[in-house]
Design a protein around this motif. Structure first.
Motif, PDB file in Angstrom:
ATOM      1  N   LEU A  89       0.837  -1.205   0.000  1.00  0.00           N
ATOM      2  CA  LEU A  89       0.000   0.000   0.000  1.00  0.00           C
ATOM      3  C   LEU A  89       0.869   1.251   0.000  1.00  0.00           C
ATOM      4  CD1 LEU A  89      -2.734   1.454   0.228  1.00  0.00           C
ATOM      5  CD2 LEU A  89      -2.582   1.149   2.716  1.00  0.00           C
ATOM      6  N   CYS A  93       1.116   4.129  -3.007  1.00  0.00           N
ATOM      7  CA  CYS A  93       0.968   5.574  -2.805  1.00  0.00           C
ATOM      8  C   CYS A  93       2.234   6.322  -3.207  1.00  0.00           C
ATOM      9  CB  CYS A  93       0.634   5.857  -1.338  1.00  0.00           C
ATOM     10  SG  CYS A  93      -0.918   5.153  -0.771  1.00  0.00           S
ATOM     11  N   TYR A  94       3.375   5.694  -2.955  1.00  0.00           N
ATOM     12  CA  TYR A  94       4.682   6.279  -3.278  1.00  0.00           C
ATOM     13  C   TYR A  94       4.749   6.656  -4.758  1.00  0.00           C
ATOM     14  CZ  TYR A  94       9.275   6.699  -0.966  1.00  0.00           C
ATOM     15  OH  TYR A  94      10.385   7.160  -0.327  1.00  0.00           O
ATOM     16  N   THR A  96       2.296   6.717  -6.997  1.00  0.00           N
ATOM     17  CA  THR A  96       1.180   7.548  -7.450  1.00  0.00           C
ATOM     18  C   THR A  96       1.370   9.014  -7.080  1.00  0.00           C
ATOM     19  OG1 THR A  96      -0.304   5.634  -7.231  1.00  0.00           O
ATOM     20  CG2 THR A  96      -1.335   7.794  -7.364  1.00  0.00           C
ATOM     21  N   SER A  97       2.139   9.289  -6.041  1.00  0.00           N
ATOM     22  CA  SER A  97       2.347  10.678  -5.627  1.00  0.00           C
ATOM     23  C   SER A  97       3.257  11.454  -6.574  1.00  0.00           C
ATOM     24  CB  SER A  97       2.933  10.723  -4.208  1.00  0.00           C
ATOM     25  OG  SER A  97       4.256  10.205  -4.186  1.00  0.00           O
ATOM     26  N   GLN A 121       2.697  17.038  -2.877  1.00  0.00           N
ATOM     27  CA  GLN A 121       3.674  16.044  -3.324  1.00  0.00           C
ATOM     28  C   GLN A 121       4.842  15.938  -2.351  1.00  0.00           C
ATOM     29  OE1 GLN A 121       6.022  16.611  -7.097  1.00  0.00           O
ATOM     30  NE2 GLN A 121       4.498  15.169  -7.889  1.00  0.00           N
ATOM     31  N   ILE A 124       3.523  14.235   1.028  1.00  0.00           N
ATOM     32  CA  ILE A 124       3.217  12.803   0.898  1.00  0.00           C
ATOM     33  C   ILE A 124       4.492  11.995   0.695  1.00  0.00           C
ATOM     34  CG2 ILE A 124       2.075  11.089  -0.562  1.00  0.00           C
ATOM     35  CD1 ILE A 124      -0.100  13.190  -1.082  1.00  0.00           C
ATOM     36  N   LEU A 128       5.743   9.098   3.289  1.00  0.00           N
ATOM     37  CA  LEU A 128       5.825   7.706   2.873  1.00  0.00           C
ATOM     38  C   LEU A 128       7.251   7.169   2.982  1.00  0.00           C
ATOM     39  CD1 LEU A 128       3.500   7.837  -0.264  1.00  0.00           C
ATOM     40  CD2 LEU A 128       2.954   6.923   1.991  1.00  0.00           C
ATOM     41  N   TRP A 170       2.556   4.950  10.696  1.00  0.00           N
ATOM     42  CA  TRP A 170       1.955   5.833   9.701  1.00  0.00           C
ATOM     43  C   TRP A 170       1.664   7.209  10.300  1.00  0.00           C
ATOM     44  CZ3 TRP A 170       0.537   4.972   4.476  1.00  0.00           C
ATOM     45  CH2 TRP A 170       0.800   3.690   3.994  1.00  0.00           C
TER      46      TRP A 170
END
Length: 335
Positions: A89, A93-94, A96-97, A121, A124, A128, A170
């Motif tokens: 997950l 996200c990594y 996609t950012s 950007q 996030i 991450l 997280w």
């Protein structure tokens, strides 16, 4: 040095004026940033667009597959795969950012990202990255308990404790990223908005500062050491203990299974920490744009893509679960 009360100091960003302005159109806001990316090697942009698009598709497919089979297949309902799905997950996200914005910039002449998009950007990506550093250390601790203290494993690594550790990682790292990204954004830039990178990366943004950033450098180095060197030291020390325990296992099959699991994780650790440490455990003043782009490609695109295949192609249980999930028989039984 103190920040001037009015006006801006005349500084040079290191980007020629023509290069800095050639992507600005009449609709671009003065708050927008310009991501130069690979503009100094424009002939590379089309091949890189195809390469990164393929890598992104593979990253999406691989990480989504691991998350789905970990949730749907009861044979993978273990705490080991709970952390693996967390890592998938995170890698999802990594990529996609950063990758979608990078693909947009590679496909056309405009290299613009909005101020809000740049801040999001930055936030996030920092969150991450630090989360993955701690999560990999937790996964090593999980391997240590499973191999060295198997009888105590259900008590020490119960489901509630694992959820707490994962959620705490997280939350704490996203809070840390909020502080780091805020301090970075607040650094005076004197109107500088040309970032010699393909995404809003913290070191590239600090290069735009026209004021003294020694405080930012010191803070960044301390946090880099805490979030990278300390977990890596604990990981290597723990693997020494794991190696001793594995060598004492009499069953060849059990020993090979333990070795295979640890080898996959060690490969992931090497890919992540090698690129991150070579990038971030250094003074930002010695930051090199070209080196930064290469390292960022590794930990931002290549590593998240390879992680999914390392945990699928090298893991018999995951491959079997994936084949089972793709068959109609599985879906009929789960209805």
């Amino acid at each position: 040095m103190p920040i001037p009360s009015s006006g801006c100091l005349e500084v040079s960003s290191g980007i020629p004026p023509i290069s800095a302005n050639m992507w600005i159109n009449n609709q671009s806001s003065l708050d927008d940033f310009i991501l130069l990316g690979f503009s100094d090697h424009s002939w590379l942009e089309t091949p890189l667009l195809v390469l990164f698009l393929v890598a992104y598709i593979f990253a999406l497919f691989g990480n989504i597959s691991i998350i789905l089979v970990s949730c749907l297949d009861p044979q993978l309902d273990s705490l080991l795969y709970f952390f693996v799905s967390n890592l998938s997950l995170l890698d999802l996200c990594y990529t996609t950012s950063t990758v979608p914005q990078m693909l947009l910039n590679l496909r056309g002449p405009e290299k613009i990202i909005s101020y809000g998009g740049c801040v999001a950007q930055l936030y996030i990506f920092l969150a991450l990255g630090s989360t993955e550093s701690i999560l990999l250390a937790i996964m090593v601790f999980n391997h240590y308990i499973a191999i060295c203290k198997p009888l105590h494993y259900p008590v020490i690594m119960n489901q509630r404790r694992c959820i707490h550790m994962s959620a705490g990682t997280w939350i704490s790292d996203f809070a840390n990223s909020l502080v780091q990204s805020t301090l970075t954004v607040l650094v005076p830039r004197c109107g500088q908005r040309v970032i010699d990178h393909f995404f809003c990366e913290i070191l590239a943004l600090l290069k735009l500062a026209y004021t003294d950033i020694h405080v930012n450098e010191s803070e960044f180095n301390v946090l880099g050491a805490l979030l990278l060197l300390v977990p890596l030291t604990l990981i290597l020390g723990t693997y020494v203990l794991i190696a001793r325990a594995v060598m004492r296992i009499h069953s060849t099959e059990s020993r090979w299974k333990a070795f295979n699991t640890c080898a996959s994780h060690l490969l992931v650790i090497f890919l992540f920490y090698f690129t991150a440490i070579s990038m971030y455990v250094q003074p930002p003043s010695s930051y090199s744009h070209d080196r930064g782009k290469i390292m960022a490609l590794f930990y931002g695109i290549i590593t998240p893509t390879l992680n999914a295949f390392i945990y699928t192609l090298r893991n018999k249980d995951v491959k079997a679960a994936l084949r089972k999930t793709l068959t109609k028989e599985f879906w009929v039984k789960t209805r």
